[in-house]
Motif scaffolding. Structure first.
Motif, PDB file in Angstrom:
ATOM      1  N   GLN A 112      25.615  23.692  46.900  1.00 26.77           N
ATOM      2  CA  GLN A 112      25.119  25.026  46.484  1.00 26.77           C
ATOM      3  C   GLN A 112      26.183  25.796  45.713  1.00 26.77           C
ATOM      4  OE1 GLN A 112      24.002  26.950  50.107  1.00 26.77           O
ATOM      5  NE2 GLN A 112      21.903  26.167  50.077  1.00 26.77           N
ATOM      6  N   ASP A 113      27.368  25.833  46.271  1.00 22.58           N
ATOM      7  CA  ASP A 113      28.459  26.556  45.612  1.00 22.58           C
ATOM      8  C   ASP A 113      28.780  25.943  44.254  1.00 22.58           C
ATOM      9  OD1 ASP A 113      28.585  28.226  47.724  1.00 22.58           O
ATOM     10  OD2 ASP A 113      30.662  27.768  48.314  1.00 22.58           O
ATOM     11  N   ALA A 114      28.790  24.615  44.211  1.00 18.99           N
ATOM     12  CA  ALA A 114      29.102  23.936  42.957  1.00 18.99           C
ATOM     13  C   ALA A 114      28.034  24.239  41.910  1.00 18.99           C
ATOM     14  CB  ALA A 114      29.232  22.433  43.180  1.00 18.99           C
ATOM     15  N   MET A 115      26.773  24.241  42.344  1.00 18.29           N
ATOM     16  CA  MET A 115      25.692  24.540  41.401  1.00 18.29           C
ATOM     17  C   MET A 115      25.777  25.982  40.916  1.00 18.29           C
ATOM     18  SD  MET A 115      22.555  22.458  43.189  1.00 18.29           S
ATOM     19  CE  MET A 115      21.264  23.126  42.140  1.00 18.29           C
ATOM     20  N   ALA A 116      26.199  26.877  41.818  1.00 21.30           N
ATOM     21  CA  ALA A 116      26.313  28.296  41.447  1.00 21.30           C
ATOM     22  C   ALA A 116      27.379  28.509  40.376  1.00 21.30           C
ATOM     23  CB  ALA A 116      26.642  29.126  42.684  1.00 21.30           C
ATOM     24  N   ALA A 117      28.268  27.529  40.222  1.00 19.36           N
ATOM     25  CA  ALA A 117      29.317  27.657  39.206  1.00 19.36           C
ATOM     26  C   ALA A 117      28.760  27.469  37.796  1.00 19.36           C
ATOM     27  CB  ALA A 117      30.432  26.647  39.482  1.00 19.36           C
ATOM     28  N   SER A 118      27.525  26.964  37.673  1.00 15.44           N
ATOM     29  CA  SER A 118      26.885  26.740  36.363  1.00 15.44           C
ATOM     30  C   SER A 118      27.802  25.999  35.390  1.00 15.44           C
ATOM     31  CB  SER A 118      26.463  28.070  35.704  1.00 15.44           C
ATOM     32  OG  SER A 118      25.652  28.785  36.568  1.00 15.44           O
ATOM     33  N   ALA A 119      28.275  24.863  35.831  1.00 11.30           N
ATOM     34  CA  ALA A 119      29.194  24.092  34.999  1.00 11.30           C
ATOM     35  C   ALA A 119      28.441  23.406  33.868  1.00 11.30           C
ATOM     36  CB  ALA A 119      29.903  23.052  35.851  1.00 11.30           C
TER      37      ALA A 119
END
Lengths: 447, 417
Positions: free
Chosen positions: A177-184
């Protein structure tokens, strides 16, 4: 005189010039490196020398990759920095290892890994900023999807990971979730090693994640990471049994230096009704064998079996571990199973790793991601490679690539690993990201 | 002034490629350098002792003395193939020199002594450069002394032989990838010298007065430096694993088979062709054998011990000389020297490529028999890409592109009397 001046002048003109060669041209190819994140386990976090500490993080493989991607327009790469060179403080956490002298039970002083004692960074509070490096030491594949994996309230229950507690965006967050929230726009992933490694590190006590579940979880993680059309590369799983943690202590490391010693051991074995014969020189250690019909349920190790680096050296050197207990009761004293990988354990690990790597290969193709074949690269490192004049292999300390925990890479090894990732990125996206200069990074530091 | 213009012109027209093959220097006579380094068929002065001992009896005076030196300046740049990294070689200066003395006690017999530096290599890169684990600096020189006897039959055939005594000297330094506290590197320095022997034999033929043919063979010399000193500077905790020790360094000097033909056109012109076959394949390796090897020292040496796998090469030379008047003689020439170094052994210690050299020269005769000689040789390097050792089993050893140029002004004195 004028002639001579002219000649000298022309010479000066020529000799002043340096030869010109076109410099390296950096390009992104079809990739968009604008926002780069990394996700995975301790190999991503920058864990080294048995701890997560400031300098280790600075030399983390993703941080080195980020430095190169920045030449192609990538933004800042933020890591959840540990503010200590000794480690992170939580119950059971170890100090970072350094090379130093230590004295064993026989009074012999030698150079080896010793803890560097100092003030560790308190685990909490959370760093409080958004990060690009989502490497979580100890995380297995499925942990990426676990909610509350960074919830300090669940730490005591063993349901949360201390390292993720340091940078989870909310108590309820999963790493994904956190990684996805980074919008990489771009990511590298090195995940799944612990799904086999924790079994290996426990001497076959922990579980190996089933390949079917592994496939589902990894597919889910990649689905999430690519949901905004992010591009990236993923690494496969090296053979964990080839790392120095398992290859340093030989199965036949029991050295009997005198015939009188050999005779007394052989006599003891006859008394125990154990059919093992010992010789001058190297002999296999004794280990437990629950299936044995022999007294004491022990057997000798066989070639190919592995002893963990963490085996208590003093117990072996002075107290008879691996043969006969030196103090009463003087009975067979096998090395506890938690420090041993048997042929059966190793076969399980290799089978699972092969299955994982098939899955990873398939997922890379499905999600149109680059594949970093770390398995092959690490096999090559086994037999030794030369990179820009530096000879490297997978030996403990002397090999030059692994850190002092025998599991994670040292800075030079991380630079090498970063180049394996960059190579895969360039191949997948037609980019020309320059390699990391591995000569700038130290190996194991000798005092 | 016109000669200077000529000189400068011959410098400027060299918009050509290339760089030095191997470590054979070839700068043995300022006059001959001016003519594309030909010499096997020439007998104008005592340099014949080296180029072709068979030519010495044809020198037109009882005594001939020739001496000089070249100022060898190399400029090289390295660009990494896959990194944003470029470096320039240090501005080292080398001074190959020569001295020849020939004496004819009777008309057809010549005895003489030749002293020169037929082989050499000296280059260094900044100590902290990216290739420091391969090489920081290397200096290798062989000074040879060659007593020579020659005889000619009826002004048609001359034969000669020289005994070659070669003093070789090698120093090498490189960083060792052992990190100390503060991320310092270790250091390895190797130093040694030796004396070895060889020979030089040649035949010169003048079927007609104006035409000269020469053939010369200079033997290979096994330059094995026994008991060179190897010194290691490493962190104190591993010092015992890197003891200072003796090391045998082997660097074979290749044999040369030379052929030359030259013709004098009228009183003023001479043109010549030289073919120089170099038996480079003896340079299988620059080997370092540590006397008390440890696994650590072996890994330090492994790079050099690897086979260099040079192949034999033919150098083609052309040269001409024009006597403007009794006071001035000008020369020009050129040659093509294909590199013996394969591209998967292209190393910062010796980054060679195919070489085209252009040369020019001038002699001024203040009095009859005495000349002040000057020459200029220019070798401009084309870019050459390669790697220090083949990409095998995941290795990736210093892939890059080198571009090199040499500037070699030379001066000398020759006196025939």
């Amino acid at each position: 005189m004028k002639k001579i001046f002219l000649i000298l002048l022309s010479l000066a003109f020529f000799t002043a010039c340096e030869r010109k060669i076109d410099t390296f041209t950096v390009s992104s190819g079809t990739a968009n490196f604008k926002k780069y994140i990394s996700i995975g386990n301790s190999l991503v976090a920058g864990y080294a020398d048995g701890a997560l500490y400031t300098t280790g993080q600075k030399y983390s493989t993703p941080n080195l990759i980020a430095g190169q991607l920045q030449l192609a327009g990538s933004g800042a790469f933020v890591q959840p920095m540990v503010k200590s060179e000794y480690g992170v403080d939580f119950p059971g956490s170890a100090y970072r290892l350094v090379l130093g002298p230590s004295t064993d039970c026989k009074g012999v002083t030698s150079l080896g890994p010793v803890p560097l004692i100092g003030a560790k960074d308190p685990l909490l509070p959370n760093v409080g900023y958004a990060v690009n490096n989502f490497g979580v030491p100890g995380a297995k594949s499925f942990h990426m999807l676990a909610p509350h994996y960074g919830d300090p309230a669940l730490l005591a229950l063993g349901k949360a990971n201390p390292y993720f507690c340091r940078f989870a965006q909310t108590a309820a967050s999963s790493v994904l979730q956190d990684a996805m929230a980074a919008s990489a726009t771009f990511f590298t992933m090195q995940l799944g090693d612990n799904d086999v490694l924790s079994y290996a590190l426990s001497g076959g006590m922990d579980t190996i994640t089933s390949p079917a579940f592994f496939g589902t979880v990894m597919g889910g993680v990649l689905q999430g990471l690519t949901s905004n059309h992010a591009q990236g590369v993923i690494a496969n799983i090296p053979d964990v049994t080839s790392i120095p943690f398992f290859t340093t202590v030989p199965y036949n490391g029991l050295v009997l230096a005198r015939q009188s010693l050999v005779d007394s051991v052989n006599y003891a074995m006859s008394v125990f009704h154990l059919p093992f014969t010992y010789h001058l020189g190297q002999n296999p250690f004794l280990i437990p064998d629950p299936t044995s019909v022999l007294p004491f349920k022990v057997r000798q190790m066989v070639a190919g079996e592995l002893v963990l680096l963490t085996v208590p050296q003093d117990s072996m050197k002075c107290y008879g571990m691996g043969i006969v207990r030196a103090i009463p009761p003087q009975l067979p004293y096998p090395i506890p199973k938690q420090f041993i990988l048997t042929l059966e354990d190793i076969a399980k690990l290799k089978t699972a790793t092969a299955a994982y790597n098939e899955i990873i290969k398939g997922l890379a193709a499905n999600f149109k991601l680059g594949l970093v074949d770390l398995n092959t690269r690490m096999n090559e490192l086994q037999s030794g490679i030369v990179w820009d004049g530096i000879a490297l292999n997978a030996q403990f300390v002397t090999g030059g690539a692994f850190s002092l925990d025998g599991i994670h890479l040292n800075p030079r090894g991380c630079a090498l690993s970063a180049n394996f990732f960059i190579d895969a990125i360039n191949k997948q996206y037609g980019s020309t990201i320059p390699f990391v200069d591995i000569t700038k990074y130290p190996g194991v530091i000798f005092p | 002034m016109r000669k200077v213009t000529l000189l400068l012109l011959c410098i400027f027209i060299t918009a050509l490629n290339s760089f030095a093959g191997g470590y054979q220097v070839g700068l043995h006579s300022t006059r001959n350098i001016g003519m594309g380094l030909i010499g096997t068929s020439l007998s104008y002065d005592a340099s014949a002792l080296f180029y072709n001992p068979g030519g010495a009896p044809f020198i037109d005076s009882k005594f001939s003395i020739s001496g000089g030196a070249t100022f060898l300046m190399a400029r090289a740049t390295y660009q990494s193939q896959d990194q944003v990294y470029q470096e320039h070689m240090n501005h080292d200066m080398n001074y190959p020199f020569y001295f020849y003395f020939a004496y004819k006690p009777i008309k057809d017999l010549s005895i003489g002594l030749a002293v020169n530096t037929p082989y050499g290599l000296s280059m260094s890169w900044p100590d902290t450069w990216q290739g420091r684990y391969l090489i920081q600096s290397v200096k290798f020189s062989a000074v040879t002394i060659q007593p020579t006897v020659s005889y000619k039959f009826k002004d048609i055939v001359g034969i000669g032989a020289g005994f070659v005594i070669s003093y070789g000297n090698v120093t090498l330094s490189k960083a060792v990838p052992i990190s100390g506290s503060g991320n310092t590197d270790g250091q390895a320095n190797i130093k040694g010298s030796t004396v070895k022997y060889g020979y030089n034999i040649g035949v010169m033929v003048h079927p007609i007065k104006k035409l000269s043919l020469g053939i010369d063979y200079r033997s290979r010399i096994d330059m094995a430096v026994k008991d060179a000193k190897a010194e290691f500077t490493v962190p104190v905790s591993v010092a015992t694993k890197f003891p200072n020790m003796n090391v045998d360094v082997t660097l074979p000097l290749p044999a040369n088979l030379d052929f030359g033909i030259s013709y004098e056109i009228g009183e003023k012109w001479m043109i010549g062709l030289g073919l120089n076959y170099v038996f480079w394949n003896v340079y299988d390796s620059l080997a370092f054998d540590f006397k008390t090897p440890t696994p650590n020292t072996t890994s330090v040496a492994s790079h050099q011990a690897s086979a260099k796998l040079y192949t034999n090469r033919l150098i083609t030379r052309l040269g001409a000389q024009y006597k403007i008047n009794p006071m001035f003689t000008v020369r020009a020439g050129g040659y093509y020297d294909p590199t013996p170094i394969p591209s998967d052994r292209l190393d910062p210690m010796l980054p060679g490529s195919n070489e085209i050299g252009l040369t020019c020269g001038l002699s001024i005769y203040p009095t009859k028999g005495l000349s002040i000689d000057a020459s200029f040789e220019y070798l401009m390097g084309s870019e050459r890409s390669g790697i220090s050792s083949p990409d095998e089993n995941g290795s990736h050893n210093f892939a890059g592109t080198y571009s090199t140029v040499f500037y070699m002004p030379g001066i000398g004195l020759t006196y025939n009397f």
